[in-house]
Design a protein around this motif. Structure first.
Motif, PDB file in Angstrom:
ATOM      1  N   VAL A   1       0.845  -1.203   0.000  1.00 31.78           N
ATOM      2  CA  VAL A   1       0.000   0.000   0.000  1.00 31.78           C
ATOM      3  C   VAL A   1       0.875   1.244   0.000  1.00 31.78           C
ATOM      4  O   VAL A   1       1.760   1.397   0.860  1.00 31.78           O
ATOM      5  CB  VAL A   1      -0.938   0.011   1.218  1.00 31.78           C
ATOM      6  N   LEU A   2       0.625   2.131  -0.969  1.00 32.30           N
ATOM      7  CA  LEU A   2       1.347   3.403  -1.075  1.00 32.30           C
ATOM      8  C   LEU A   2       0.424   4.531  -0.629  1.00 32.30           C
ATOM      9  O   LEU A   2      -0.728   4.606  -1.057  1.00 32.30           O
ATOM     10  CB  LEU A   2       1.793   3.658  -2.516  1.00 32.30           C
ATOM     11  N   THR A   3       0.939   5.436   0.208  1.00 32.75           N
ATOM     12  CA  THR A   3       0.108   6.544   0.701  1.00 32.75           C
ATOM     13  C   THR A   3       0.990   7.714   1.088  1.00 32.75           C
ATOM     14  O   THR A   3       2.176   7.560   1.408  1.00 32.75           O
ATOM     15  CB  THR A   3      -0.729   6.100   1.913  1.00 32.75           C
ATOM     16  N   THR A   4       0.384   8.943   1.057  1.00 28.28           N
ATOM     17  CA  THR A   4       1.066  10.133   1.582  1.00 28.28           C
ATOM     18  C   THR A   4       0.600  10.449   2.995  1.00 28.28           C
ATOM     19  O   THR A   4       1.203  11.265   3.685  1.00 28.28           O
ATOM     20  CB  THR A   4       0.784  11.356   0.687  1.00 28.28           C
ATOM     21  N   GLY A   5      -0.511   9.797   3.412  1.00 30.33           N
ATOM     22  CA  GLY A   5      -1.009   9.979   4.772  1.00 30.33           C
ATOM     23  C   GLY A   5      -1.730  11.297   4.999  1.00 30.33           C
ATOM     24  O   GLY A   5      -1.885  11.711   6.150  1.00 30.33           O
ATOM     25  N   VAL A   6      -2.232  11.952   3.936  1.00 30.64           N
ATOM     26  CA  VAL A   6      -2.857  13.265   4.108  1.00 30.64           C
ATOM     27  C   VAL A   6      -4.103  13.190   4.988  1.00 30.64           C
ATOM     28  O   VAL A   6      -4.452  14.170   5.664  1.00 30.64           O
ATOM     29  CB  VAL A   6      -3.212  13.884   2.737  1.00 30.64           C
TER      30      VAL A   6
ATOM     31  N   LEU B   1       4.614  -5.550  10.483  1.00 30.88           N
ATOM     32  CA  LEU B   1       4.311  -5.083   9.129  1.00 30.88           C
ATOM     33  C   LEU B   1       5.461  -4.210   8.626  1.00 30.88           C
ATOM     34  O   LEU B   1       5.803  -3.198   9.264  1.00 30.88           O
ATOM     35  CB  LEU B   1       3.018  -4.268   9.135  1.00 30.88           C
ATOM     36  N   PRO B   2       6.090  -4.568   7.514  1.00 31.96           N
ATOM     37  CA  PRO B   2       7.149  -3.712   6.980  1.00 31.96           C
ATOM     38  C   PRO B   2       6.609  -2.303   6.676  1.00 31.96           C
ATOM     39  O   PRO B   2       5.590  -2.177   5.978  1.00 31.96           O
ATOM     40  CB  PRO B   2       7.592  -4.423   5.699  1.00 31.96           C
ATOM     41  N   MET B   3       7.282  -1.305   7.204  1.00 33.06           N
ATOM     42  CA  MET B   3       6.908   0.086   6.928  1.00 33.06           C
ATOM     43  C   MET B   3       8.124   0.788   6.336  1.00 33.06           C
ATOM     44  O   MET B   3       9.220   0.763   6.908  1.00 33.06           O
ATOM     45  CB  MET B   3       6.457   0.794   8.202  1.00 33.06           C
ATOM     46  N   VAL B   4       7.907   1.404   5.152  1.00 35.97           N
ATOM     47  CA  VAL B   4       8.980   2.052   4.418  1.00 35.97           C
ATOM     48  C   VAL B   4       8.580   3.501   4.186  1.00 35.97           C
ATOM     49  O   VAL B   4       7.432   3.779   3.834  1.00 35.97           O
ATOM     50  CB  VAL B   4       9.224   1.353   3.058  1.00 35.97           C
ATOM     51  N   VAL B   5       9.527   4.407   4.403  1.00 35.18           N
ATOM     52  CA  VAL B   5       9.270   5.822   4.098  1.00 35.18           C
ATOM     53  C   VAL B   5      10.163   6.229   2.932  1.00 35.18           C
ATOM     54  O   VAL B   5      11.287   5.713   2.777  1.00 35.18           O
ATOM     55  CB  VAL B   5       9.526   6.736   5.315  1.00 35.18           C
ATOM     56  N   LEU B   6       9.644   7.124   2.076  1.00 35.75           N
ATOM     57  CA  LEU B   6      10.396   7.661   0.946  1.00 35.75           C
ATOM     58  C   LEU B   6      10.773   9.097   1.272  1.00 35.75           C
ATOM     59  O   LEU B   6       9.903   9.950   1.491  1.00 35.75           O
ATOM     60  CB  LEU B   6       9.551   7.595  -0.326  1.00 35.75           C
ATOM     61  N   HIS B   7      12.061   9.394   1.318  1.00 35.40           N
ATOM     62  CA  HIS B   7      12.526  10.715   1.744  1.00 35.40           C
ATOM     63  C   HIS B   7      12.459  11.748   0.633  1.00 35.40           C
ATOM     64  O   HIS B   7      12.516  12.959   0.915  1.00 35.40           O
ATOM     65  CB  HIS B   7      13.963  10.607   2.273  1.00 35.40           C
ATOM     66  N   ARG B   8      12.346  11.349  -0.593  1.00 38.83           N
ATOM     67  CA  ARG B   8      12.268  12.307  -1.697  1.00 38.83           C
ATOM     68  C   ARG B   8      10.927  12.126  -2.401  1.00 38.83           C
ATOM     69  O   ARG B   8      10.382  11.030  -2.460  1.00 38.83           O
ATOM     70  CB  ARG B   8      13.396  12.060  -2.700  1.00 38.83           C
ATOM     71  N   PRO B   9      10.386  13.235  -2.930  1.00 43.61           N
ATOM     72  CA  PRO B   9       9.107  13.134  -3.650  1.00 43.61           C
ATOM     73  C   PRO B   9       9.211  12.085  -4.756  1.00 43.61           C
ATOM     74  O   PRO B   9      10.210  12.010  -5.470  1.00 43.61           O
ATOM     75  CB  PRO B   9       8.904  14.542  -4.218  1.00 43.61           C
ATOM     76  N   PHE B  10       8.158  11.317  -4.857  1.00 39.83           N
ATOM     77  CA  PHE B  10       8.214  10.164  -5.759  1.00 39.83           C
ATOM     78  C   PHE B  10       6.847   9.954  -6.382  1.00 39.83           C
ATOM     79  O   PHE B  10       5.857   9.816  -5.675  1.00 39.83           O
ATOM     80  CB  PHE B  10       8.633   8.924  -4.956  1.00 39.83           C
ATOM     81  N   PRO B  11       6.767   9.926  -7.712  1.00 43.91           N
ATOM     82  CA  PRO B  11       5.470   9.680  -8.362  1.00 43.91           C
ATOM     83  C   PRO B  11       5.076   8.203  -8.205  1.00 43.91           C
ATOM     84  O   PRO B  11       5.715   7.323  -8.778  1.00 43.91           O
ATOM     85  CB  PRO B  11       5.721  10.045  -9.824  1.00 43.91           C
ATOM     86  N   PHE B  12       4.032   7.992  -7.411  1.00 43.23           N
ATOM     87  CA  PHE B  12       3.602   6.619  -7.148  1.00 43.23           C
ATOM     88  C   PHE B  12       3.239   5.861  -8.427  1.00 43.23           C
ATOM     89  O   PHE B  12       3.356   4.636  -8.503  1.00 43.23           O
ATOM     90  CB  PHE B  12       2.403   6.620  -6.206  1.00 43.23           C
ATOM     91  N   ALA B  13       2.796   6.585  -9.443  1.00 45.67           N
ATOM     92  CA  ALA B  13       2.389   5.928 -10.687  1.00 45.67           C
ATOM     93  C   ALA B  13       3.541   5.155 -11.318  1.00 45.67           C
ATOM     94  O   ALA B  13       3.350   4.080 -11.912  1.00 45.67           O
ATOM     95  CB  ALA B  13       1.861   6.961 -11.680  1.00 45.67           C
ATOM     96  N   GLU B  14       4.788   5.693 -11.187  1.00 43.23           N
ATOM     97  CA  GLU B  14       5.936   4.995 -11.761  1.00 43.23           C
ATOM     98  C   GLU B  14       6.184   3.666 -11.048  1.00 43.23           C
ATOM     99  O   GLU B  14       6.506   2.653 -11.684  1.00 43.23           O
ATOM    100  CB  GLU B  14       7.180   5.884 -11.669  1.00 43.23           C
ATOM    101  N   LEU B  15       6.036   3.670  -9.715  1.00 41.04           N
ATOM    102  CA  LEU B  15       6.245   2.437  -8.965  1.00 41.04           C
ATOM    103  C   LEU B  15       5.170   1.409  -9.297  1.00 41.04           C
ATOM    104  O   LEU B  15       5.461   0.235  -9.526  1.00 41.04           O
ATOM    105  CB  LEU B  15       6.247   2.731  -7.465  1.00 41.04           C
ATOM    106  N   THR B  16       3.908   1.851  -9.316  1.00 42.58           N
ATOM    107  CA  THR B  16       2.833   0.887  -9.616  1.00 42.58           C
ATOM    108  C   THR B  16       2.995   0.314 -11.020  1.00 42.58           C
ATOM    109  O   THR B  16       2.796  -0.890 -11.246  1.00 42.58           O
ATOM    110  CB  THR B  16       1.458   1.554  -9.478  1.00 42.58           C
TER     111      THR B  16
END
Length: 528
Positions: free
Chosen positions: A69-74, A122-137
């Motif tokens: 699951v990818l999220t920004t948490g807004v 549960l593995p939790m990963v944070v991305l420190h730089r802005p990242f377009p989720f569409a590229e990962l998906t």
């Protein structure tokens, strides 16, 4: 048991393994976002079934398991209770990992979510730089789709190959060799009692599996685990066996698909008769006893197969037996009635071999005699003979014992007809006949037999040869011979006189009679 090393170049390639969380984090596009694992580092080998982008606080209800699951948490910022519940809902939904993009709602990893993820594993990963989720998906979905397509292609390739073999009437072993080639691991077929019926794969790997089969079978009884994948064999609501892929190193889902396709083929193969009238249990015993009797494979290497087939082998006395022209199913039934553990199989000849496995404190000769007596009762054949080798306490001596029993069975054929055969015959009972049978293919022996019997072999009255055979077998007892041939003594004297004239011998002379007797034994052996 067969090796699959000869099946090297077929154009088939295994499908890509399932992507794990760890593998996703090593993708070039993900590395550009500077990922950091902040919780659940010990669970990074979880498979990723799909990638899901979601900002909803109740995303857990939308998942079916295995999603990253990818999220920004807004929608979670400023509410720690929602943050903790968000993580717990992902855990309940069996998500593979949570990836949080920093910057929009959280400048740093939120501690509440990190602690909750750590508690849940549960593995939790944070991305420190802005990242377009569409590229990962896009990257992950393309890889997953390719893997699924490869798995479907494999499924169809296996189905086509196995169906072709069944149509061609191939034996069970050939089907299993094909399954082992595709799976790259040992394949084992068992009955419901965990007794091994057939195997395929690289020989040393199969032997490793069978060496401690009882323990291994119990561990694998629950299904897949550590590369052990099980498929049930049966039909019409009744199970009768299992197929196991032992130590499959590929994607578990692909392995399960392969096992299911193999199981379907094996069920069809059995329904259609499998190219043989023998059951798989009978074929398994035949393969083992044939390998033992022929000695092509060292007995020590066959010990794991014997143990896995259900034969007790530790601190046992082994009694090799051979019964000419016997029905293996009937012999197996006799063993079951008497409660004697052993293997039964028809060998070339045709003869049926029986390998008894007795406790050290059991009387081997008495039980063998009991077996032979019961066999005569079961078959209603008072002349049925069991050829027995001397008992063996060392497994390595079993092949020699089987060959000895077979030699006795060969030597005894027809030898006791005038006298009535004993129920059990051993090497010490066949005497000269056994030696002659061993030498029957020697050209010198063949020439000797023809020379000694030349006056009778072309005789238009073959009963003279039968009279001679009986007369010598009864120890030159004229009264017994006359009785067995239903003739008067004067009539027998005339026939014996005719025999002596044609052969040019005096049967009252011991040496000449012995020479004719040996020649007759050799002639009978050569004629089978």
């Amino acid at each position: 048991m067969t090796t699959t090393s000869e099946s090297r170049h077929t154009g088939w390639q295994p499908p890509e393994p399932a992507l794990s969380v760890r593998q996703v984090l090593t993708l070039e596009r993900v590395l550009a976002g500077e990922p950091e694992v902040v919780a659940g580092a010990g669970q990074l080998d979880r498979p990723v079934r799909w990638v899901h982008v979601a900002e909803a606080a109740d995303v857990g209800v939308m998942l079916s398991g295995g999603e990253m699951v990818l999220t920004t948490g807004v929608l979670l910022a400023g509410d720690e209770a929602k943050q903790a519940e968000y993580v717990r809902s992902l855990h309940r939904a069996e998500a593979s990992a949570l990836v949080l993009g920093l910057g929009r709602a959280f400048p740093a990893p939120p501690e509440v979510m990190r602690r909750a993820a750590e508690r849940c594993g549960l593995p939790m990963v944070v991305l420190h730089r802005p990242f377009p989720f569409a590229e990962l998906t896009e990257e992950v979905q393309c890889r997953l789709v390719r893997r699924k397509f490869a798995a479907v292609s494999l499924s169809e390739a296996v189905r086509t190959a196995l169906t072709g073999l069944i149509t061609a009437g191939a034996p069970l072993q050939r089907l299993l060799d094909e399954v082992a080639r595709h799976s790259g691991c040992p394949v084992v077929v068992t009955n419901l009692a965990h007794r091994v019926l057939a195997t395929a794969g690289e020989r040393s790997a199969v032997d490793d599996v069978l060496r401690d089969w009882e323990r291994v079978a119990r561990q694998a009884g629950g299904g897949a685990g550590d590369g052990w994948i099980r498929a049930e064999l049966g039909g019409h609501g009744e199970r009768w066996g299992r197929l196991l892929l032992c130590g499959h190193r590929g994607d578990p889902a692909t392995g399960r698909l392969l096992a299911d396709r193999a199981a379907e083929a094996l069920v069809l193969h059995r329904m259609l008769g499998g190219g043989s009238a023998r059951t798989w249990e009978e074929q398994s015993a035949q393969s083992l006893l044939t390998d033992l009797a022929e000695g092509a494979v060292p007995a020590r290497q066959l010990l794991p197969r014997a143990r896995a087939a259900g034969l007790p082998v530790n601190r046992r006395t082994f009694v090799p037996l051979v019964v000419p022209d016997a029905d293996p199913a009937r012999l197996d039934r006799v063993l079951r009635v008497l409660g004697l553990p052993g293997l039964v199989a028809e060998l070339a000849g045709p003869v049926t071999a029986v390998l008894l496995s007795l406790a050290r404190d059991q009387h081997a000769e008495a039980l063998t005699a009991h077996f032979a007596a019961r066999l005569r009762t079961e078959t209603g054949a008072p002349a049925a003979v069991v050829a027995a080798a001397d008992p063996r306490t060392d497994w390595d001596d079993v092949p020699a014992g089987l060959r000895e029993a077979r030699h006795v069975a060969d030597a005894v054929a027809g030898s006791f007809a005038p006298l009535g055969p004993p129920a059990v015959v051993r090497l010490r009972d066949v005497h000269l006949r056994g030696l002659v049978r061993l030498l029957r293919d020697d050209p010198h022996v063949q020439s000797f037999a023809e020379r000694e019997l030349d006056g009778l072999l072309g005789e238009a009255e073959p009963e003279l040869l039968d009279v001679l055979r009986t007369y010598l077998a009864t120890g030159r007892n004229k009264s017994r011979t006359a009785l067995l041939h239903h003739v008067s003594r004067p009539a027998l004297y005339r026939r014996l006189e005719a025999i002596q004239v044609r052969l040019g011998v005096d049967l009252d002379d011991f040496e000449q009679a012995a020479s004719v007797h040996i020649a007759l034994l050799a002639h009978d052996a050569q004629q089978g």
